[in-house]
Write a protein that holds these residues in place. Sequence first.
Motif, PDB file in Angstrom:
ATOM      1  N   HIS A  84       0.827  -1.209   0.000  1.00  0.00           N
ATOM      2  CA  HIS A  84       0.000   0.000   0.000  1.00  0.00           C
ATOM      3  C   HIS A  84       0.863   1.262   0.000  1.00  0.00           C
ATOM      4  CE1 HIS A  84      -3.932  -1.850   0.704  1.00  0.00           C
ATOM      5  NE2 HIS A  84      -3.366  -2.633   1.589  1.00  0.00           N
ATOM      6  N   PHE A  85       2.046   1.175   0.582  1.00  0.00           N
ATOM      7  CA  PHE A  85       2.884   2.346   0.809  1.00  0.00           C
ATOM      8  C   PHE A  85       4.041   2.450  -0.182  1.00  0.00           C
ATOM      9  CE2 PHE A  85       1.025   0.685   4.703  1.00  0.00           C
ATOM     10  CZ  PHE A  85       0.256   1.773   5.103  1.00  0.00           C
ATOM     11  N   ILE A  86       4.127   1.481  -1.103  1.00  0.00           N
ATOM     12  CA  ILE A  86       5.180   1.483  -2.127  1.00  0.00           C
ATOM     13  C   ILE A  86       4.553   1.145  -3.481  1.00  0.00           C
ATOM     14  CG2 ILE A  86       7.096   0.988  -0.551  1.00  0.00           C
ATOM     15  CD1 ILE A  86       6.842  -1.978  -1.398  1.00  0.00           C
ATOM     16  N   LYS A  87       3.525   1.860  -3.829  1.00  0.00           N
ATOM     17  CA  LYS A  87       2.733   1.524  -5.005  1.00  0.00           C
ATOM     18  C   LYS A  87       3.567   1.489  -6.292  1.00  0.00           C
ATOM     19  CE  LYS A  87      -1.503   3.533  -3.068  1.00  0.00           C
ATOM     20  NZ  LYS A  87      -2.247   2.281  -2.906  1.00  0.00           N
ATOM     21  N   ARG A  88       4.340   2.530  -6.533  1.00  0.00           N
ATOM     22  CA  ARG A  88       5.137   2.576  -7.761  1.00  0.00           C
ATOM     23  C   ARG A  88       6.125   1.415  -7.797  1.00  0.00           C
ATOM     24  NH1 ARG A  88       6.738   7.292  -7.249  1.00  0.00           N
ATOM     25  NH2 ARG A  88       8.698   6.886  -6.164  1.00  0.00           N
ATOM     26  N   PHE A  89       6.848   1.226  -6.696  1.00  0.00           N
ATOM     27  CA  PHE A  89       7.810   0.129  -6.605  1.00  0.00           C
ATOM     28  C   PHE A  89       7.114  -1.208  -6.834  1.00  0.00           C
ATOM     29  CE2 PHE A  89      10.125  -3.131  -4.328  1.00  0.00           C
ATOM     30  CZ  PHE A  89      11.455  -2.870  -4.610  1.00  0.00           C
ATOM     31  N   ASN A  90       5.959  -1.379  -6.216  1.00  0.00           N
ATOM     32  CA  ASN A  90       5.200  -2.623  -6.342  1.00  0.00           C
ATOM     33  C   ASN A  90       4.840  -2.925  -7.794  1.00  0.00           C
ATOM     34  OD1 ASN A  90       3.183  -4.816  -5.415  1.00  0.00           O
ATOM     35  ND2 ASN A  90       1.876  -3.355  -6.474  1.00  0.00           N
ATOM     36  N   TYR A  91       4.242  -1.946  -8.476  1.00  0.00           N
ATOM     37  CA  TYR A  91       3.781  -2.216  -9.835  1.00  0.00           C
ATOM     38  C   TYR A  91       4.937  -2.357 -10.821  1.00  0.00           C
ATOM     39  CZ  TYR A  91      -0.945  -1.493  -8.164  1.00  0.00           C
ATOM     40  OH  TYR A  91      -2.129  -1.619  -7.484  1.00  0.00           O
TER      41      TYR A  91
END
Length: 331
Positions: A84-91
């Motif tokens: 939830h807190f690292i959206k860009r990194f996650n995607y």
Amino acid sequence: MHKTLVTGGAGFIGSHVARQLWAMKHHVVILDDLSGGLLENIPTGVDFVKGSILDHQLLAELFEKYQFDYVYHLAAYAAEGLSHFIKRFNYQNNLTGSVNLLNECIKHEVKCFVFVSSIAVYGSQQTPMTEDMIPQPEDPYGIAKYAFEMELKASKEMFGQDYIIFRPHNVYGENQNLNDPYRNVLGIFMNQILNGEPLTIYGDGSQTRAFSYIDEVAPVIARSVENPSAYGEIFNIGSDHTCSVRDLAQMIQVAFDSQATIHFLDERKEVHHAFCAHDKLKAYFAPVSSVSLQEGIVRMAGWAKKAERKASYKFDEIEIYKNLPSNWKLD
């Protein structure tokens, strides 16, 4: 000899799958950026390339060089709560990188793409969760996994790219990253005990999961390409037996003969009860030996006591701090 790529092969599940494939006489190539994996996890006899699935030029070179027959995709940053807190990194890491890999599979006509997805695609649904349920992921990690599952289906229809999808849940065992404070609760608890810290539980610990020992999971994933009837299918994989997080903590205390206290933290946003049915998996694949949670914990504890001890690290690429659990904040 089959030429097989394993992404994330220096990581936990990936290293076990790579070892199984090598034992099956595959020519195994591991691609891993070592952001979460370790060199000591890499099985002897395989080729290792340090690199990222975000490097599409490197992927193109590898596929041209090796002409892979099979690809097992396990490279991911699998932290549902933190996602939830690292959206860009996650995607970027869990979706864009996966698409880079799939592009090369299509171009080079890979026979089968084995994707290790996650139970996180289901979200909060009636348990036990079954493959015929419509996924309703509730965190960016689960959303990314489900999006790529849909991409695989679209690529099968458009290009004929075969695939198998596995949705594992709460896998634990040897080679797990013990110093990651955001994921893999058994590793977190064991690391806390080894460092003389209290065991931290969000909420009251009544959350239930079906914790799954690695030897019940990795062999099935590795052998899956030998069963063409499984191509184009999705399978839950893991244990049938559930346990609460609170009871898990107590079992780990026993395994370490530890008097470590339990520190209850504020409840966080997460799926409270998550476990799956495995009838479909059993219909397609020969069963592996089941390992009780108690026995699996004893095995992992024996390994953890000998593993290099490290302090938990803090993720340094937090993008959103609003509502971030206090114990996840940078010092």
